[in-house]
Design a protein around this motif. Structure first.
Motif, PDB file in Angstrom:
ATOM      1  N   LEU A  74       0.832  -1.205   0.000  1.00 37.11           N
ATOM      2  CA  LEU A  74       0.000   0.000   0.000  1.00 37.11           C
ATOM      3  C   LEU A  74       0.868   1.258   0.000  1.00 37.11           C
ATOM      4  O   LEU A  74       0.588   2.219  -0.729  1.00 37.11           O
ATOM      5  N   VAL A  75       1.912   1.254   0.810  1.00 38.72           N
ATOM      6  CA  VAL A  75       2.840   2.393   0.837  1.00 38.72           C
ATOM      7  C   VAL A  75       3.481   2.574  -0.542  1.00 38.72           C
ATOM      8  O   VAL A  75       3.578   3.693  -1.055  1.00 38.72           O
ATOM      9  N   HIS A  76       3.911   1.461  -1.134  1.00 44.11           N
ATOM     10  CA  HIS A  76       4.538   1.526  -2.456  1.00 44.11           C
ATOM     11  C   HIS A  76       3.571   2.096  -3.491  1.00 44.11           C
ATOM     12  O   HIS A  76       3.936   2.978  -4.275  1.00 44.11           O
ATOM     13  N   ALA A  78       0.906   3.998  -2.999  1.00 47.50           N
ATOM     14  CA  ALA A  78       0.659   5.415  -2.717  1.00 47.50           C
ATOM     15  C   ALA A  78       1.805   6.273  -3.244  1.00 47.50           C
ATOM     16  O   ALA A  78       1.576   7.353  -3.813  1.00 47.50           O
ATOM     17  N   SER A  79       3.033   5.779  -3.070  1.00 44.07           N
ATOM     18  CA  SER A  79       4.191   6.542  -3.558  1.00 44.07           C
ATOM     19  C   SER A  79       4.182   6.638  -5.081  1.00 44.07           C
ATOM     20  O   SER A  79       4.562   7.668  -5.657  1.00 44.07           O
ATOM     21  N   LEU A  80       3.726   5.575  -5.756  1.00 45.48           N
ATOM     22  CA  LEU A  80       3.643   5.598  -7.219  1.00 45.48           C
ATOM     23  C   LEU A  80       2.600   6.610  -7.688  1.00 45.48           C
ATOM     24  O   LEU A  80       2.803   7.308  -8.685  1.00 45.48           O
ATOM     25  N   ILE A  81       1.466   6.660  -6.986  1.00 44.91           N
ATOM     26  CA  ILE A  81       0.421   7.629  -7.337  1.00 44.91           C
ATOM     27  C   ILE A  81       0.966   9.047  -7.227  1.00 44.91           C
ATOM     28  O   ILE A  81       0.749   9.891  -8.112  1.00 44.91           O
ATOM     29  N   HIS A  82       1.684   9.325  -6.149  1.00 42.89           N
ATOM     30  CA  HIS A  82       2.259  10.656  -5.959  1.00 42.89           C
ATOM     31  C   HIS A  82       3.355  10.931  -6.991  1.00 42.89           C
ATOM     32  O   HIS A  82       3.468  12.053  -7.504  1.00 42.89           O
ATOM     33  N   ASP A  83       4.165   9.907  -7.310  1.00 49.93           N
ATOM     34  CA  ASP A  83       5.198  10.069  -8.338  1.00 49.93           C
ATOM     35  C   ASP A  83       4.579  10.408  -9.689  1.00 49.93           C
ATOM     36  O   ASP A  83       5.118  11.232 -10.445  1.00 49.93           O
ATOM     37  N   ASP A  84       3.455   9.759 -10.013  1.00 47.85           N
ATOM     38  CA  ASP A  84       2.802   9.996 -11.300  1.00 47.85           C
ATOM     39  C   ASP A  84       2.347  11.451 -11.436  1.00 47.85           C
ATOM     40  O   ASP A  84       2.384  12.021 -12.526  1.00 47.85           O
ATOM     41  N   ILE A  85       1.920  12.033 -10.325  1.00 49.01           N
ATOM     42  CA  ILE A  85       1.523  13.447 -10.349  1.00 49.01           C
ATOM     43  C   ILE A  85       2.725  14.318 -10.655  1.00 49.01           C
ATOM     44  O   ILE A  85       2.686  15.201 -11.520  1.00 49.01           O
ATOM     45  N   ASP A 112      -3.045   9.667  -0.430  1.00 47.02           N
ATOM     46  CA  ASP A 112      -3.114   9.883   1.022  1.00 47.02           C
ATOM     47  C   ASP A 112      -4.038   8.864   1.689  1.00 47.02           C
ATOM     48  O   ASP A 112      -3.759   8.370   2.787  1.00 47.02           O
ATOM     49  N   TYR A 113      -5.143   8.561   1.020  1.00 45.87           N
ATOM     50  CA  TYR A 113      -6.100   7.595   1.562  1.00 45.87           C
ATOM     51  C   TYR A 113      -5.458   6.205   1.686  1.00 45.87           C
ATOM     52  O   TYR A 113      -5.585   5.533   2.715  1.00 45.87           O
ATOM     53  N   ILE A 114      -4.743   5.802   0.638  1.00 45.10           N
ATOM     54  CA  ILE A 114      -4.069   4.500   0.678  1.00 45.10           C
ATOM     55  C   ILE A 114      -3.022   4.478   1.788  1.00 45.10           C
ATOM     56  O   ILE A 114      -2.876   3.483   2.504  1.00 45.10           O
ATOM     57  N   LEU A 115      -2.301   5.582   1.959  1.00 47.40           N
ATOM     58  CA  LEU A 115      -1.327   5.664   3.057  1.00 47.40           C
ATOM     59  C   LEU A 115      -2.014   5.516   4.412  1.00 47.40           C
ATOM     60  O   LEU A 115      -1.464   4.897   5.334  1.00 47.40           O
ATOM     61  N   GLN A 136       9.906   6.246   9.671  1.00 41.66           N
ATOM     62  CA  GLN A 136      11.193   6.700   9.146  1.00 41.66           C
ATOM     63  C   GLN A 136      11.229   6.612   7.622  1.00 41.66           C
ATOM     64  O   GLN A 136      11.683   7.528   6.937  1.00 41.66           O
ATOM     65  N   VAL A 137      10.720   5.501   7.079  1.00 42.07           N
ATOM     66  CA  VAL A 137      10.753   5.339   5.627  1.00 42.07           C
ATOM     67  C   VAL A 137       9.778   6.298   4.946  1.00 42.07           C
ATOM     68  O   VAL A 137      10.054   6.805   3.858  1.00 42.07           O
ATOM     69  N   PHE A 138       8.626   6.595   5.579  1.00 43.78           N
ATOM     70  CA  PHE A 138       7.712   7.612   5.039  1.00 43.78           C
ATOM     71  C   PHE A 138       8.465   8.928   4.850  1.00 43.78           C
ATOM     72  O   PHE A 138       8.394   9.577   3.809  1.00 43.78           O
TER      73      PHE A 138
END
Length: 280
Positions: A74-76, A78-85, A112-115, A136-138
């Motif tokens: 889920l974290v991964h 969410a990060s991809l969604i933000h990267d795509d933006i 954010d919801y997925i996070l 920490q990784v967030f």
């Protein structure tokens, strides 16, 4: 001849199938779009490695271990969604990106919801050490993206590049295996060393592939190992080879970690995955 990835991971297919069942069970979204994105074809490389390490060391994939790896995925995502933006991407895993299909606002809120669902699963594990690892990784993933934005069109040092690689990519590999080892009460340092080095190699290989295909990183001012070795955006063959050698260096360290595991079909599967990322 190197094996196909799908054949290699067949030894933990049941674990991955269960992960994909659980990954969407807590989502409450107005459309099925998030479910489609989460269930789109994906390597699931982080949970695959965690499940292989668990099986290789005679540990079970418990419900806690499963939910831990669901949180990682889920974290991964969410990060991809933000990267795509950030990257104005239009495709992800064969589907239209949320920012392209809807707009940036919907994409930000979806990420954010997925996070939030990931954080819920992490807190339900009731382990403060693992919670701290994820927090920490967030932080590091965000710092990595911010640093990348403000360093565009500047050639970084190799140390700066590796630091960003750890922040953006290797850190999530580490939290996946390190947290799994914490739950299994096994050798945290060995699992973390493997994940750290594999994660670095994984990202550098992605960066090299980008250079050798559409080259969009250079166009966007994101300068990676081949640019650093060339000291120019005109990539030399020597720089390509040096980048391959750097990948192999980290893969070799990861292989040395696997050699310390008991011999089994699971440890062999990890070795086969490493072979896919190594250059001859």
């Amino acid at each position: 001849m190197k094996k196909e990835y799908k054949d290699i991971i067949s030894v933990v297919k049941g674990d991955i199938d269960e992960l994909e069942r659980v990954i969407v069970e807590d989502l409450e979204f107005p459309t099925s779009t998030l479910n489609d994105l989460l269930l789109a074809p994906s390597k699931r490389i982080r949970p695959v490695l965690a499940f292989l390490f668990l099986r290789a060391t005679n540990h079970s994939v418990t419900s806690e271990q499963l939910n831990l790896q669901v949180a990682v995925e889920l974290v991964h995502t969410a990060s991809l969604i933000h990267d795509d933006i950030i990257d104005y991407s239009t495709k992800r895993r064969g589907l239209e990106t949320l920012n392209y299909k809807y707009n940036d606002k919907v994409a930000v809120l979806s990420g954010d919801y997925i996070l939030s669902i990931a954080l819920k699963k992490i807190t339900q594990l009731n382990n403060p050490d693992i919670l701290q690892e994820f927090l920490q990784v967030f932080s590091q993933m965000s710092i990595g993206e911010i640093s990348q934005y403000f360093s565009r069109f500047n050639i970084p040092t190799m140390d700066e590049y590796i630091t960003k690689t750890i922040q953006k990519t290797a850190g999530l590999f580490s939290v996946s295996l390190k947290s799994s080892a914490i739950f299994a009460k096994t050798d945290i340092n060995l699992w973390n060393k493997f994940a750290h080095n594999f994660g670095i190699a994984f990202q550098i290989k992605n960066d090299l592939t980008n250079i050798l295909t559409d080259n969009c990183d250079i166009k966007n001012g994101i300068y990676t190992a081949p640019v650093i070795f060339s000291n120019s955006t005109e990539i030399t063959s020597d720089a390509i080879q040096k980048t391959k050698n750097l990948i192999n260096k980290h893969i070799l360290i990861a292989q040395e970690c696997v050699e310390q595991l008991p011999k089994s079909q699971y440890s062999r599967a990890i070795e086969d995955i490493l072979e896919l990322y190594k250059y001859d």
